[in-house]
Write an enzyme that holds these catalytic residues in place. Structure first.
Site, short mmCIF file in Angstrom:
data_model
loop_
_atom_site.label_atom_id
_atom_site.label_comp_id
_atom_site.label_asym_id
_atom_site.label_seq_id
_atom_site.Cartn_x
_atom_site.Cartn_y
_atom_site.Cartn_z
CB CYS A 1 -1.12 -0.04 1.27
SG CYS A 1 -0.14 0.68 2.85
CB CYS B 1 -3.04 1.97 9.00
SG CYS B 1 -3.11 3.14 7.31
#
Length: 134
Positions: free
Chosen positions: A37, A107
């Site tokens: 990502c 995240c």
């Protein structure tokens, strides 16, 4: 996908952005990333070696708003904690606090990994310092 108000607040007003002296043996540095990502996170902790309390924390993150918010929140949460307390911090707590959507949970995992990596670096430096003193 809508971000929560807490994610937006940490993204627009990130806390503890910056760097600490990586050569200082009381500073641990963790560098983690998710190549899939494009998120890369560096988190640093300054620890009082006598008390094992984290006195300061800084981060630099390249990535999305969720990655920046997770980093910012993590640095706020670890300050004032002992190294052992910080080591027990789980990404699920970050997910819950920021109300991250499932697609952004990675995240929070990065933030947990960065904390653990920084603590491991700090502990390595302290072990090397003790070995030199013998």
């Amino acid at each position: 996908m809508a971000y929560s108000n807490k994610v937006i607040d940490h993204y627009e007003n990130p806390r503890n952005v910056g760097t600490l002296d990586k050569e200082d043996d009381t500073v641990g540095t963790g560098l983690v990333g998710a190549p899939a990502c494009g998120d890369v996170m560096r988190l640093q902790l300054k620890v009082n070696p006598e008390t094992n309390v984290i006195e300061d924390a800084k981060f630099k993150t390249f990535g999305c708003g969720s990655a920046i918010a997770s980093s910012s929140l993590a640095t706020e949460w670890v300050k004032g904690k002992t190294v052992d307390e910080a080591m027990s911090l789980k990404n699920t707590e970050i997910v819950k606090e920021l109300n991250l959507p499932p697609v952004k949970i990675h995240c929070s995992v990065l933030a947990e990994d960065a904390i653990k990596s920084a603590i491991e670096d700090y502990r390595r430096k302290q072990a090397a310092k003790k070995a030199e003193q013998k």
